[in-house]
Scaffold this active site. Structure first.
Site, short mmCIF file in Angstrom:
data_model
loop_
_atom_site.label_atom_id
_atom_site.label_comp_id
_atom_site.label_asym_id
_atom_site.label_seq_id
_atom_site.Cartn_x
_atom_site.Cartn_y
_atom_site.Cartn_z
N ARG A 58 18.25 29.96 5.71
CA ARG A 58 16.80 29.97 5.91
C ARG A 58 16.31 28.54 6.04
NH1 ARG A 58 15.77 27.29 2.14
NH2 ARG A 58 13.62 27.11 2.86
N GLY A 59 15.02 28.41 6.39
CA GLY A 59 14.47 27.08 6.69
C GLY A 59 14.59 26.88 8.20
N ALA A 60 13.50 26.44 8.82
CA ALA A 60 13.44 26.44 10.29
C ALA A 60 14.61 25.69 10.95
CB ALA A 60 12.09 25.86 10.73
N ARG A 101 14.33 36.27 13.44
CA ARG A 101 13.08 35.91 12.73
C ARG A 101 12.10 35.36 13.77
NH1 ARG A 101 13.47 32.75 7.14
NH2 ARG A 101 11.49 33.81 6.80
N GLN A 204 11.62 30.22 -3.23
CA GLN A 204 12.40 29.10 -2.67
C GLN A 204 12.23 27.84 -3.51
OE1 GLN A 204 10.56 31.23 -0.86
NE2 GLN A 204 11.35 31.48 1.21
N ASP A 245 7.27 25.46 10.24
CA ASP A 245 8.08 26.40 11.03
C ASP A 245 7.68 26.37 12.50
OD1 ASP A 245 8.22 27.54 8.13
OD2 ASP A 245 9.90 28.37 9.27
N ASN A 255 3.62 27.41 8.27
CA ASN A 255 4.63 27.13 7.23
C ASN A 255 4.58 28.25 6.20
OD1 ASN A 255 6.70 25.38 6.13
ND2 ASN A 255 5.28 24.89 4.51
N LYS A 256 5.40 28.15 5.21
CA LYS A 256 5.53 29.19 4.17
C LYS A 256 4.17 29.62 3.62
CE LYS A 256 8.41 30.92 3.15
NZ LYS A 256 8.71 32.27 3.74
O1 MRU Z 1 11.21 31.89 4.81
P1 MRU Z 1 11.86 30.55 4.78
O2 MRU Z 1 12.45 30.21 3.47
O3 MRU Z 1 12.81 30.38 5.93
O4 MRU Z 1 10.65 29.55 5.03
C1 MRU Z 1 10.94 28.18 5.07
C2 MRU Z 1 9.73 27.33 5.21
O5 MRU Z 1 8.62 27.80 5.33
C3 MRU Z 1 9.97 25.85 5.30
O6 MRU Z 1 8.88 25.16 4.76
C4 MRU Z 1 10.14 25.44 6.77
O7 MRU Z 1 11.03 26.29 7.42
C5 MRU Z 1 10.59 24.05 6.90
S1 MRU Z 1 12.24 23.83 6.29
C6 MRU Z 1 12.69 22.23 6.59
#
Ligand code: MRU
Length: 353
Positions: A58-60, A101, A204, A245, A255-256
């Protein structure tokens, strides 16, 4: 002194979430951290798509890198004389990866890069796509290190920072975006206090970010998401630092979930708000935040913690997992290309047009 030399990357960059073995893709299973350190082995692109969807990775930026390796795995099953022929056969697998996703643009961006090199490749197309996947990962790590220096340079000595979600090595090829800035800021003595939101519902922050920082020997204080405004009122934090993201052509940033309310609270309290993301997260084809598809996940994620149900049966829940922070709440957007203060459409066009 050149500040890049002040950062001991061996100390501040220990975790790698994605490992290409030459035969398979090994993903550090982020559903199980911090107590179980286990890897998911992917031997096919559909296994990679499933791992992305299920948040094993996970994470963009990490999603984009994993998808690029997914294309390499998909190529194992086909025979083609050149890249264009291979691309035709690979397209369904690419589309399944892309659908894993919806919000993080890095996924579509990485697949577009793989498509582009395939379309131009000759008989050596297999080596070409393997090299491209490797390049995507290496460029991400380099971008994070550069952003770390740039972002840390904005932070005054002795500052407190608050971060949200996990934007560290786990979410990238290594070092991290917002967490990379925090790592660099700690290494350079600019950051004196680090606070991390739990980041409900998937935790997270609680499960990943404070664990990652602990590996580096960086003290971090965990707070409930709902404590953020109260924390800002105490004066303990000068910057909120988050990842992204998808960053639109006008600077609006997805973002999250929970990031938007942090930006509102930060502005109210005179706390600065920094977004840190590589150029691969910038989507100049999306004009503004209204056009971003926000991923909705299973409402069941809200019904319990760690597999234990905490909510009565028969309750409804709404579970959007990202939100959009309008550009005018962002004080600094840091990419590897530089810092944009108060981003807007004109500044975005000048930097990424
Ligand atoms: O649902 P996730 O855990 O994939 O969401 C991640 C985030 O929102 C992060 O802030 C974003 O992807 C940047 S990660 C460098």
């Amino acid at each position: 002194m050149n500040e890049t030399h002040a950062i001991d990357y061996a100390r501040y960059d220990r975790i790698r979430p994605i490992l290409w073995t030459g035969q398979a893709l090994e993903l550090l299973d982020q559903r199980k951290l911090p107590f179980v350190v286990e890897h998911v082995q992917c031997h096919s692109s559909d296994e990679v798509a499933q791992a992305i969807h299920a948040l094993a990775v996970r994470g963009a930026p990490a999603i984009g890198i994993a998808a690029a390796w997914g294309v390499v795995l998909a190529a194992r099953g086909i025979e083609a004389g050149d890249g264009a022929q291979a691309l035709q056969q690979l397209e369904p697998a690419l589309q399944r990866l892309n659908a894993a996703r919806p919000t993080a643009v890095n996924l579509a961006w990485a697949l577009a890069r793989m498509r582009r090199v395939l379309a131009a490749a000759g008989a050596d197309w297999r080596e070409v796509i393997e090299r491209e996947a490797q390049a995507i990962a290496e460029e991400d790590l380099a971008a994070n290190r550069r952003m770390g220096i740039l972002g840390a340079g904005l932070i005054g000595a002795g500052s407190g920072v608050l971060t949200h979600c996990n934007t560290g090595s786990l979410a990238t090829a290594g070092f991290g975006t917002a967490l990379g800035v925090i790592r660099a800021g700690v290494a350079q003595g600019h950051v004196a206090r680090v606070f991390a939101d739990e980041t409900r519902p998937w935790l997270q922050g609680a499960r990943l970010t404070v664990w990652e920082l602990q590996q580096d020997g960086i003290d971090a204080t965990l707070i409930a998401d709902s404590a953020a405004s109260h924390l800002m009122k105490t004066g303990a934090v000068q910057w909120v630092i988050v990842g992204a993201d998808r960053i639109c052509a006008n600077g609006d940033t997805a973002n999250k979930i929970g990031t938007y309310q942090l930006a509102i609270a930060a502005r109210h309290h005179g706390v600065k708000f920094m977004v840190v993301a590589p150029a691969s997260t910038v989507d100049m084809d999306t004009a503004s935040g209204e056009q971003i598809e926000i991923e909705q996940r299973d409402p069941g994620e809200l019904f319990g913690i760690g597999g234990t149900r905490t909510v009565a049966e028969g309750i409804q829940a709404w579970n959007p997992v990202f939100d959009v922070t309008p550009a005018d709440l962002i004080d600094a957007l840091v990419t590897e290309r530089g810092v944009i203060e108060r981003p807007d459409a004109a500044k975005m066009r000048a930097a990424f047009g």
